[in-house]
Structure formats: C-alpha cells, structure tokens
Scaffold this motif. Sequence first.
Motif, PDB file in Angstrom:
ATOM      1  N   ASP A 166       0.833  -1.212   0.000  1.00 49.13           N
ATOM      2  CA  ASP A 166       0.000   0.000   0.000  1.00 49.13           C
ATOM      3  C   ASP A 166       0.867   1.261   0.000  1.00 49.13           C
ATOM      4  OD1 ASP A 166      -2.297  -1.468  -0.043  1.00 49.13           O
ATOM      5  OD2 ASP A 166      -2.640  -1.379   2.124  1.00 49.13           O
ATOM      6  N   GLY A 167       1.980   1.213   0.742  1.00 51.27           N
ATOM      7  CA  GLY A 167       2.875   2.351   0.760  1.00 51.27           C
ATOM      8  C   GLY A 167       3.512   2.618  -0.592  1.00 51.27           C
ATOM      9  N   LEU A 168       3.954   1.569  -1.258  1.00 52.10           N
ATOM     10  CA  LEU A 168       4.549   1.721  -2.591  1.00 52.10           C
ATOM     11  C   LEU A 168       3.522   2.218  -3.598  1.00 52.10           C
ATOM     12  CD1 LEU A 168       6.688  -1.558  -2.710  1.00 52.10           C
ATOM     13  CD2 LEU A 168       7.573   0.776  -2.623  1.00 52.10           C
ATOM     14  N   ARG A 169       2.301   1.738  -3.464  1.00 52.92           N
ATOM     15  CA  ARG A 169       1.259   2.120  -4.409  1.00 52.92           C
ATOM     16  C   ARG A 169       0.809   3.564  -4.218  1.00 52.92           C
ATOM     17  NH1 ARG A 169      -3.912  -1.762  -4.799  1.00 52.92           N
ATOM     18  NH2 ARG A 169      -4.090  -1.016  -2.649  1.00 52.92           N
ATOM     19  N   SER A 170       1.069   4.124  -3.038  1.00 52.83           N
ATOM     20  CA  SER A 170       0.654   5.505  -2.764  1.00 52.83           C
ATOM     21  C   SER A 170       1.660   6.538  -3.270  1.00 52.83           C
ATOM     22  CB  SER A 170       0.449   5.695  -1.255  1.00 52.83           C
ATOM     23  OG  SER A 170       1.673   5.555  -0.560  1.00 52.83           O
ATOM     24  N   SER A 171       2.709   6.061  -3.923  1.00 57.73           N
ATOM     25  CA  SER A 171       3.717   6.981  -4.453  1.00 57.73           C
ATOM     26  C   SER A 171       3.080   7.967  -5.439  1.00 57.73           C
ATOM     27  CB  SER A 171       4.821   6.184  -5.149  1.00 57.73           C
ATOM     28  OG  SER A 171       5.840   7.035  -5.613  1.00 57.73           O
ATOM     29  N   ASP A 172       3.451   9.230  -5.371  1.00 53.64           N
ATOM     30  CA  ASP A 172       2.857  10.302  -6.173  1.00 53.64           C
ATOM     31  C   ASP A 172       3.169  10.104  -7.655  1.00 53.64           C
ATOM     32  OD1 ASP A 172       2.103  12.719  -7.397  1.00 53.64           O
ATOM     33  OD2 ASP A 172       2.500  13.852  -5.561  1.00 53.64           O
ATOM     34  N   LYS A 173       2.121   9.896  -8.466  1.00 57.49           N
ATOM     35  CA  LYS A 173       2.314   9.669  -9.894  1.00 57.49           C
ATOM     36  C   LYS A 173       2.792  10.930 -10.615  1.00 57.49           C
ATOM     37  CE  LYS A 173      -1.095   5.936 -10.212  1.00 57.49           C
ATOM     38  NZ  LYS A 173      -2.357   5.457 -10.845  1.00 57.49           N
TER      39      LYS A 173
ATOM     40  N   ARG B 226      15.270   3.064 -11.579  1.00 61.26           N
ATOM     41  CA  ARG B 226      16.003   2.770 -10.340  1.00 61.26           C
ATOM     42  C   ARG B 226      16.041   3.999  -9.431  1.00 61.26           C
ATOM     43  NH1 ARG B 226      20.144  -0.759  -8.680  1.00 61.26           N
ATOM     44  NH2 ARG B 226      21.589   0.177  -7.188  1.00 61.26           N
ATOM     45  N   ASP B 227      16.317   5.158 -10.026  1.00 60.66           N
ATOM     46  CA  ASP B 227      16.344   6.400  -9.241  1.00 60.66           C
ATOM     47  C   ASP B 227      14.991   6.677  -8.601  1.00 60.66           C
ATOM     48  OD1 ASP B 227      18.995   6.886  -9.902  1.00 60.66           O
ATOM     49  OD2 ASP B 227      18.457   7.988 -11.723  1.00 60.66           O
ATOM     50  N   ILE B 228      13.926   6.491  -9.375  1.00 58.79           N
ATOM     51  CA  ILE B 228      12.575   6.749  -8.863  1.00 58.79           C
ATOM     52  C   ILE B 228      12.227   5.784  -7.732  1.00 58.79           C
ATOM     53  CG2 ILE B 228      10.117   6.663  -9.461  1.00 58.79           C
ATOM     54  CD1 ILE B 228      10.903   7.728 -12.219  1.00 58.79           C
ATOM     55  N   PHE B 229      12.645   4.536  -7.906  1.00 60.11           N
ATOM     56  CA  PHE B 229      12.344   3.533  -6.882  1.00 60.11           C
ATOM     57  C   PHE B 229      13.013   3.874  -5.555  1.00 60.11           C
ATOM     58  CE2 PHE B 229      13.511  -0.481  -4.738  1.00 60.11           C
ATOM     59  CZ  PHE B 229      12.238  -0.945  -4.442  1.00 60.11           C
ATOM     60  N   PHE B 230      14.297   4.213  -5.608  1.00 60.93           N
ATOM     61  CA  PHE B 230      15.043   4.448  -4.370  1.00 60.93           C
ATOM     62  C   PHE B 230      14.813   5.844  -3.790  1.00 60.93           C
ATOM     63  CE2 PHE B 230      17.555   0.832  -5.952  1.00 60.93           C
ATOM     64  CZ  PHE B 230      17.646   0.085  -4.790  1.00 60.93           C
ATOM     65  N   LYS B 231      14.508   6.826  -4.632  1.00 60.25           N
ATOM     66  CA  LYS B 231      14.394   8.197  -4.156  1.00 60.25           C
ATOM     67  C   LYS B 231      12.965   8.681  -3.972  1.00 60.25           C
ATOM     68  CE  LYS B 231      18.856   9.560  -6.087  1.00 60.25           C
ATOM     69  NZ  LYS B 231      19.589  10.482  -6.994  1.00 60.25           N
ATOM     70  N   LEU B 232      12.000   7.921  -4.514  1.00 66.59           N
ATOM     71  CA  LEU B 232      10.598   8.314  -4.363  1.00 66.59           C
ATOM     72  C   LEU B 232       9.761   7.198  -3.756  1.00 66.59           C
ATOM     73  CD1 LEU B 232       8.300  10.341  -4.806  1.00 66.59           C
ATOM     74  CD2 LEU B 232       8.012   9.358  -7.104  1.00 66.59           C
ATOM     75  N   ASP B 233       9.798   6.020  -4.376  1.00 66.81           N
ATOM     76  CA  ASP B 233       8.923   4.928  -3.932  1.00 66.81           C
ATOM     77  C   ASP B 233       9.256   4.470  -2.512  1.00 66.81           C
ATOM     78  OD1 ASP B 233       7.656   5.031  -6.353  1.00 66.81           O
ATOM     79  OD2 ASP B 233       8.727   3.343  -7.232  1.00 66.81           O
TER      80      ASP B 233
ATOM     81  N   PRO C 273       6.821   4.897   5.918  1.00 63.47           N
ATOM     82  CA  PRO C 273       5.866   4.976   7.037  1.00 63.47           C
ATOM     83  C   PRO C 273       4.919   3.774   7.097  1.00 63.47           C
ATOM     84  CG  PRO C 273       6.051   7.098   5.944  1.00 63.47           C
ATOM     85  CD  PRO C 273       6.783   6.120   5.085  1.00 63.47           C
ATOM     86  N   SER C 274       4.418   3.351   5.935  1.00 66.13           N
ATOM     87  CA  SER C 274       3.524   2.190   5.906  1.00 66.13           C
ATOM     88  C   SER C 274       4.275   0.917   6.278  1.00 66.13           C
ATOM     89  CB  SER C 274       2.908   2.039   4.518  1.00 66.13           C
ATOM     90  OG  SER C 274       2.120   3.166   4.186  1.00 66.13           O
ATOM     91  N   PHE C 275       5.515   0.807   5.799  1.00 68.64           N
ATOM     92  CA  PHE C 275       6.333  -0.367   6.123  1.00 68.64           C
ATOM     93  C   PHE C 275       6.529  -0.491   7.626  1.00 68.64           C
ATOM     94  CE2 PHE C 275      10.675  -1.667   7.276  1.00 68.64           C
ATOM     95  CZ  PHE C 275      10.617  -3.008   6.935  1.00 68.64           C
ATOM     96  N   PHE C 276       6.872   0.603   8.290  1.00 61.70           N
ATOM     97  CA  PHE C 276       7.108   0.545   9.727  1.00 61.70           C
ATOM     98  C   PHE C 276       5.810   0.279  10.493  1.00 61.70           C
ATOM     99  CE2 PHE C 276      11.185   2.793   8.916  1.00 61.70           C
ATOM    100  CZ  PHE C 276      12.004   1.939   9.634  1.00 61.70           C
ATOM    101  N   SER C 277       4.691   0.762   9.977  1.00 63.89           N
ATOM    102  CA  SER C 277       3.405   0.448  10.611  1.00 63.89           C
ATOM    103  C   SER C 277       3.144  -1.054  10.573  1.00 63.89           C
ATOM    104  CB  SER C 277       2.275   1.197   9.902  1.00 63.89           C
ATOM    105  OG  SER C 277       2.406   2.593  10.060  1.00 63.89           O
ATOM    106  N   GLY C 278       3.394  -1.658   9.427  1.00 65.39           N
ATOM    107  CA  GLY C 278       3.225  -3.101   9.311  1.00 65.39           C
ATOM    108  C   GLY C 278       4.212  -3.861  10.163  1.00 65.39           C
TER     109      GLY C 278
END
Length: 246
Positions: free
Chosen positions: A136-143, A157-164, A170-175
């Motif tokens: 859910d956290g990854l999917r909420s990344s701003d398009k 790769r840049d988008i994945f590490f610097k945005l996604d 936050p969602s990861f730590f909640s889980g």
Amino acid sequence: MKHYIFSTSLVLLILIGWEVGAQIYNKSYILPAPTDILLKLWELKGILLLEHLPATLLIMVIGLAISLLIGGGLAIWMNKSQLLEKTFYPIIITSQTIPIIALAPIFVLWFGYSIWSKVVVTVLITFFPITVSTFDGLRSSDKDMKELLFTMGASKRDIFFKLDIPTALPSFFSGLKVAVTLSVIGAAIGEWLGAQAGLGYFSRRMMTQFDGAGVFAPILLLSIVGVSLFLFVTSIEKYFLKWRNR
C-alpha cells in the motif's frame, strides 16, 4: 502526557481489581493474583531467562527475518506488475482466513518438534502485515512526481530508491510494528503445540501441573518481550523518519 496518566491509572485499577478478586476467589490454580505471578516469575527467572526465553527469541528473530524478505519482496513485485498483484494478492488474503491453530499441528507433523515448525507458524502470521502495508505504501507513491522525475531524466532505479521507498517507509514501519507483536503470538502458538523449550512450551507444562501462577509467568514475560520489540521498532522508525517530525 495526560494520556499516559489515564492509561496507567486504568491498568492499575484493573490490577487492583484482579488482585482483590483473586484473593476472594482463592483458587490460584485457576486465577492467580498478580502478586503471585510476579513472585513466580522471580522464582523462575533463572530457567525462564536463560533457557526458555532465548529459544522463543530465536524463533521470533528467524520468523521476522523471513517475513521481511518474503513480505518486502512480494510487495515490490506486486507493485511492479499487475499480473503478479492479481496472482498473489488473493492468495495472501486467503492465507489469513485459515486458523493458525489448525495449521500448527500439521507443521509439527511435517517438521517435527524442531525449530522450523514454530518458525513457519510465526512467518505465516507476521508476513501479512508487512506485505500489505509495504505494498500500500509503494502504491501511494505520487504519480505526478514520478512523471516529473521522468522528464528530468531519472531512471526507474532512481525513482524507486528516491521516491517509492521513502514514500513506503511509514507504511512499512506500521506493518512491522504489527508484525513484531504478532511474532510473539506465532512463537507461543508453535511452542504450545509442540516444542522442547520456549516460553509457550513452559506455560503449557505448568498448565498440566495446575500451577496457575506458573502458566501466567511466561505469558507476562512474553508480553514484556512484545512491548520491548514494539518500542525498539518505534525508535528505529523515528530515526529513519526524522523528516516526518519536522
């Protein structure tokens, strides 16, 4: 601060009511008083802390490590491919509808009384919140931000590490906070049904001896472990998400 005062007061009232009720009921093998449980915990501190607690912690650590690998990997793959999402997401949801208490004896049958039967139970319980929350956290990344980064020459790769990833943290730590508390339950269930050491095993052994305080003492220790792990993850979360508190 006021919230902590209210919660502490409520816990104290419950403990006082429990103590009074246990003294009136006067059947410690069914309802031991909190003071009896603390005394039993102190009496058994050697065997619990040196023999059974390490066995339970090992199960929890291995189970959580596997859940992080499986849950994080599945979340990333499902975020990258709709086909994988449609394939695995229903299976992940279905896995949580099966009562763990019914599967645990099967795992004991497959893996025996080794550590792996308990690890599998722990993984089955803990991987779900990690997978779903991270996905859910990854999917909420701003398009819109993604498109902007693409136009500026950023690679996937840049988008994945610097945005996604920053968006999903936050969602990861909640889980993960949910998972670490559930790992206590998973390890205890596995040990309860078949083990040679561990806090769950010791609690079950005390039940066969009608030792109420002995049953509750390892459970209290399990609760302390669960709360400690939750606070540990919370401290790591605050460190990595300093920007959220600014």
